[in-house]
Structures are given as structure tokens and as C-alpha cells.
Design an enzyme around this catalytic site. Structure first.
Site, PDB file in Angstrom:
ATOM      1  N   TYR A 144      32.586  35.168 -14.843  1.00 20.22           N
ATOM      2  CA  TYR A 144      32.137  34.487 -15.983  1.00 20.22           C
ATOM      3  C   TYR A 144      30.581  33.773 -16.402  1.00 20.22           C
ATOM      4  O   TYR A 144      30.642  32.324 -15.972  1.00 20.22           O
ATOM      5  CB  TYR A 144      32.874  34.256 -17.549  1.00 20.22           C
ATOM      6  CG  TYR A 144      32.837  33.698 -18.829  1.00 20.22           C
ATOM      7  CD1 TYR A 144      32.455  35.054 -19.332  1.00 20.22           C
ATOM      8  CD2 TYR A 144      32.550  32.426 -19.611  1.00 20.22           C
ATOM      9  CE1 TYR A 144      32.159  34.354 -20.638  1.00 20.22           C
ATOM     10  CE2 TYR A 144      32.017  32.657 -20.496  1.00 20.22           C
ATOM     11  CZ  TYR A 144      32.412  33.464 -21.547  1.00 20.22           C
ATOM     12  OH  TYR A 144      31.465  33.343 -22.783  1.00 20.22           O
ATOM     13  N   ASP A 239      25.563  29.444 -10.503  1.00 18.84           N
ATOM     14  CA  ASP A 239      26.615  28.957 -12.138  1.00 18.84           C
ATOM     15  C   ASP A 239      27.628  28.660 -11.238  1.00 18.84           C
ATOM     16  O   ASP A 239      28.417  28.491 -11.338  1.00 18.84           O
ATOM     17  CB  ASP A 239      27.152  30.516 -12.637  1.00 18.84           C
ATOM     18  CG  ASP A 239      27.344  30.266 -13.834  1.00 18.84           C
ATOM     19  OD1 ASP A 239      27.536  28.901 -14.376  1.00 18.84           O
ATOM     20  OD2 ASP A 239      27.456  31.096 -14.833  1.00 18.84           O
ATOM     21  N   LYS A 267      28.835  21.404 -19.252  1.00 16.90           N
ATOM     22  CA  LYS A 267      29.875  20.868 -19.027  1.00 16.90           C
ATOM     23  C   LYS A 267      29.474  19.484 -19.058  1.00 16.90           C
ATOM     24  O   LYS A 267      28.942  18.452 -19.596  1.00 16.90           O
ATOM     25  CB  LYS A 267      31.171  21.226 -17.682  1.00 16.90           C
ATOM     26  CG  LYS A 267      30.832  22.965 -19.472  1.00 16.90           C
ATOM     27  CD  LYS A 267      32.256  23.352 -18.178  1.00 16.90           C
ATOM     28  CE  LYS A 267      32.632  25.082 -18.793  1.00 16.90           C
ATOM     29  NZ  LYS A 267      32.953  25.606 -19.453  1.00 16.90           N
TER      30      LYS A 267
HETATM   31  N1  PMP Z   1      29.016  29.305 -16.913  1.00 12.00           N
HETATM   32  C1  PMP Z   1      30.203  29.729 -16.335  1.00 12.00           C
HETATM   33  C2  PMP Z   1      30.920  29.535 -15.534  1.00 12.00           C
HETATM   34  C3  PMP Z   1      31.230  29.021 -17.740  1.00 12.00           C
HETATM   35  O1  PMP Z   1      32.370  28.628 -16.795  1.00 12.00           O
HETATM   36  C4  PMP Z   1      31.167  29.332 -18.215  1.00 12.00           C
HETATM   37  C5  PMP Z   1      32.012  28.701 -19.866  1.00 12.00           C
HETATM   38  N2  PMP Z   1      33.046  27.910 -19.758  1.00 12.00           N
HETATM   39  C6  PMP Z   1      29.524  29.080 -19.035  1.00 12.00           C
HETATM   40  C7  PMP Z   1      28.335  30.163 -17.835  1.00 12.00           C
HETATM   41  C8  PMP Z   1      29.097  29.219 -20.176  1.00 12.00           C
HETATM   42  O2  PMP Z   1      29.007  28.350 -20.631  1.00 12.00           O
HETATM   43  P1  PMP Z   1      29.106  27.830 -22.288  1.00 12.00           P
HETATM   44  O3  PMP Z   1      30.783  28.024 -23.368  1.00 12.00           O
HETATM   45  O4  PMP Z   1      28.803  26.168 -22.533  1.00 12.00           O
HETATM   46  O5  PMP Z   1      28.027  28.581 -23.426  1.00 12.00           O
END
Ligand code: PMP
Length: 426
Positions: A144, A239, A267
Site C-alpha cells: 500500500y 516507500d 508517520k
Molecule cells: N505508504 C505506506 C507504506 C503506508 O503504510 C501508508 C499509510 N499507512 C501510506 C503510504 C500513506 O500514508 P498516509 O496515510 O499518511 O497518507
């Protein structure tokens, strides 16, 4: 467990917001029951609006690596807030955080701050397209990357395949530019690069895939991906929204000894405030506006309060050996829950990220190997733990997080609750 106030709030919220929530997984659909409304939180625990207290293993889905309302982070935020919430102009704190990020993360020579992980990924993908002049991108099934259109696609079956949207509203024409391959499969990767390698702007991966359980990858697989990217002039994007500044100061890149061209963060980098970032090689980052032709902007980007929270979080981690402590706590926790899991499932773990896989077979490394029964079992397990005051993510596919505020004693108590819950439901 009395949830009268949570139930009342949820009913009202459902009238006002889709599903009563501002992010879908919070709605408890995967586990059933009423979402629990937090009233306040400190350290490793929170109290709900009915006065129940729980040991929290969600930790706002990862940002709170030092625990809720950590004193130094709160003080830094309050001090910054007293000097203004947002300027829409440069400030000192963003320079300080940029300095820290570029010092800690391998190959990150320049960085741009945004306000969420989703934004960071969207911008990094646009940058890769702008830099290479290519349009296709490659992602992995089960990873994701936020809710940007180009990444909200999943695989069809079998071989490398063009993505089909996994959300209504994503244009098929856009999804068709995304090639999706399974994790943990070098051959599928080679086939995908043989077919599309010269058309790909980037390959994006969660080097620690943590959005479909915790699908830990072999280093050789990630190294193969890096090699194929290099051979085909494709930018490698890690990512690290979850893994960045959590699995160690240099994220998964340092852990596996693989330096990506670009990386995305979220995060932990914001310590609980809305912060994301993308960064990487200077020659690539210099394509971003105002230096280059790739446009990206943000009203609240780099605001002093958010920067202060991120900076204080990273400072405390560095000064207190936070990552080492988390590894030790994580290892002890894994050991404590192992006997109760025997024959029932596994705790998959990397540092302070963990995942309960409730199936006796070997934990999977790819999305299509997940046993559907494991999710069924998780529903009952989740409920049994809530009743024992332990709050796990309300979905079998979400991971759990430890913070430095989770004490040894609390983890021992949690392990006992986990053993009792497993005994009851499995
Ligand atoms: N990339 C990864 C690997 C994630 O786990 C997440 C959210 N859990 C995101 C992108 C998106 O981040 P956000 O919820 O801050 O938009």
C-alpha cells in the site's frame, strides 16, 4: 466492557461522516463491533470515552514511536505553537529536520516535506516520471502506498499484469500504466522487466511490506529489484512511510544495505503531527519546483509545529538509543508470546513492528499466500483481547507497533492476555 458513550458517538458520527470515520479501517468493519472512541492517551495506553483503559498497540498506526504525548515532543510542539502555527514561509525547524533526515537516511541528499505519506508517494512518482520521461510504474501486490490514483491498483492473477483499479473513481487508463507483480518472486520480476523495463519510470516497494500483514522480504529479492532497476534505467523508490526511522535511523535501506534513488517517509518523521517527506539523489530532487519542471507544493508543508514534533522525536530516539531499546523489547515480547502461539500461528516481527498470523503454517512472504482463515480467527482474537484491555489493530492485515513507552512489565502482562485470548478462541 461498557461502550455506551462510544456507541452513542458512533451513531452520531455515522450521520455526519461516511462510515462515522475519517479513515476507513477505523470503522472496525473487519472485526465487527463499535469503534472505540479515544478520550485521552499517555505513554503506551489510552482511555476511551467510557473510562476503559487499554494498552495500545496501534499507536496511531505507527507515528508514536515514543508513545502517546511524550513529554519532550509535547513541549516542543507547545513551544513552537506559541510562536505561530504556520507561516507559509521558510522557518528554521524545517532546515533542522532536513539536516537530520539527510544525515540519517542513505543516499538522501535533498528532501521535500509534505503533509502525509500519500502526498509523499504521489510526488515521488511524479518526480520519477518527470526525471525519466517515462510513464509506466511498477508496484507489488499487497503493498500500500497511500490513496493516490496511480497506486490504488492491484494485480490480476499470475504473471506480471496491468493493474485494475482497486477503488471506484480511479480511471482505468491511469491504472493501466501501473504494472503489478507479486512479492518474493524473482522470476516474475525478471519477466516484468523484460516486457516493460524500458518503459518504467520507477519501481516502488515497501521494503518492509506492512500493509497486508508483515510480508518480510528476503534481502536477495530486494537486491534483485535494485539490480533490475539499474540495468533498465528505472528509479527505485523505497516507500518507508512505516519503516523509515522505525526499523532504525536509516530505515530499511540501511538495514538491507540497499540505497534507493528516492524514498518516501511519513508517520515517525512527524512524531504524531501530519508530516510526510520524499527525498533522494540530488540530481533527481533538483527536478522539483522551483528548481525544476516537476511541480509540487503545499500550504502547510514544513510548518513549524509539525517540524518541531518530528525533530523532537528523532532527537529523543538518537539520544536515548531508542532503536536498540525497541529491538530488545520486541525480541522479549516475541519470546513471551511464542509458547501460546505454538501450533496456532506466528508472531512475525521486525524490530518494533509485529504481526499476528493466526495460521499454523509458515508465515507468507507474498499477498496471495495469505490464508483466509487467519483473518477469520483474528476477529475473535481481537475481541478477546479488547475485553482484556489490549488494543490491537481492528484488521487481520494491519501490523502492530511497540513504542519506547511500552515497559517490560506491560509487555509481560500483554503476553499473558494474549495467551489467555488464544486459549479462549483457538
Ligand atoms: N505508504 C505506506 C507504506 C503506508 O503504510 C501508508 C499509510 N499507512 C501510506 C503510504 C500513506 O500514508 P498516509 O496515510 O499518511 O497518507
Amino acid at each position: 466492557m461498557r461502550l455506551v458513550n462510544s456507541e452513542a458517538l458512533y451513531r452520531k458520527a455515522c450521520e455526519l461522516m461516511p462510515g462515522g470515520v475519517n479513515s476507513p479501517v477505523r470503522a472496525f468493519r473487519a472485526v465487527g463491533g463499535t469503534p472505540i472512541f479515544y478520550r485521552e492517551a499517555a505513554g503506551s495506553s489510552f482511555t476511551d470515552v467510557d473510562g476503559n483503559t487499554y494498552l495500545d498497540f496501534v499507536m496511531s498506526w505507527g507515528p508514536l514511536i515514543l508513545g502517546h504525548a511524550q513529554a519532550r515532543v509535547v513541549a516542543a510542539v507547545q513551544e513552537a505553537a506559541s510562536r505561530g502555527l504556520s507561516y507559509g514561509a521558510p522557518c528554521e525547524a524545517e532546515v533542522a529536520l532536513a539536516e537530520k533526515v539527510t544525515r540519517l537516511y542513505p543516499g538522501c541528499e535533498m528532501v521535500r516535506f509534505v503533509s502525509s505519506g500519500t502526498e509523499a508517494v504521489m510526488a515521488a512518482v511524479r518526480l520519477a516520471r518527470g526525471f525519466t520521461g517515462r510513464e509506466r510504474i511498477l508496484k507489488f501486490e499487497g503493498c500500500y502506498h497511500g490513496h493516490g490514483d496511480a497506486l490504488l491498483v492491484k494485480a490480476g492473477s499470475g504473471l506480471a499484469t496491468f493493474g485494475t483499479p482497486s477503488s471506484a473513481g480511479v480511471p482505468a487508463a491511469l491504472a493501466a500504466l501501473t504494472v503489478v507483480v507479486p512479492l518474493d518472486d524473482e522470476q516474475a520480476l525478471e519477466r516484468a522487466f523484460a516486457s516493460y523495463g524500458r518503459e518504467l519510470a520507477c519501481a516502488i516497494v515497501e521494503p518492509v511490506p506492512a500493509n497486508a500483514g508483515l510480508l518480510l522480504q528476503r534481502r536477495e529479492f530486494l537486491a534483485k529489484l535494485a539490480t533490475l532497476c539499474k540495468e533498465h534505467g528505472v528509479l527505485l523508490i523505497f516507500d518507508e512511510v512505516i519503516s523509515g526511522f522505525r526499523v532504525g535511523p536509516g530505515g530499511a535501506a540501511a538495514l538491507y544495505g540497499i540505497t534507493p534513488d528516492l524514498a518516501t517517509f511519513g508517520k515517525v518523521i512527524g512524531g504524531g503531527m501530519p508530516v510526510g517527506a520524499y527525498g533522494g539523489r540530488r540530481e533527481i530532487m533538483e527536478q522539483v519546483a522551483p528548481l525544476g519542471p516537476v511541480y509540487q507544493a503545499g500550504t502547510l508543508s514544513g510548518n513549524p509545529v509539525a517540524m518541531a514534533a518530528g525533530l523532537a522525536t528523532l532527537e529523543v530516539l538518537e539520544e536515548t538509543g531508542g532503536w536498540q531499546l525497541l529491538e530488545e523489547r520486541g525480541a522479549a515480547f516475541a519470546e513471551a508470546v511464542a509458547p501460546a502461539l505454538a501450533g496456532r500461528g506466528s508472531l512475525v516481527r521486525l524490530g518494533s513492528i509485529f504481526w499476528f498470523y493466526l495460521d499454523p503454517r509458515e508465515p507468507p512472504r507474498r499477498y496471495d499466500a495469505l490464508a483466509p482463515q487467519a483473518a477469520e480467527r483474528y476477529r475473535a482474537f481481537h475481541r478477546a483481547l479488547l475485553e482484556r484491555g489490549v488494543y490491537l489493530a481492528p484488521s487481520a492485515y494491519e501490523v502492530g507497533f511497540l513504542s519506547t513507552a511500552h515497559s517490560e512489565q506491560e509487555l509481560e502482562r500483554a503476553a499473558a492476555a494474549i495467551a489467555a485470548a488464544l486459549e479462549e478462541v483457538l
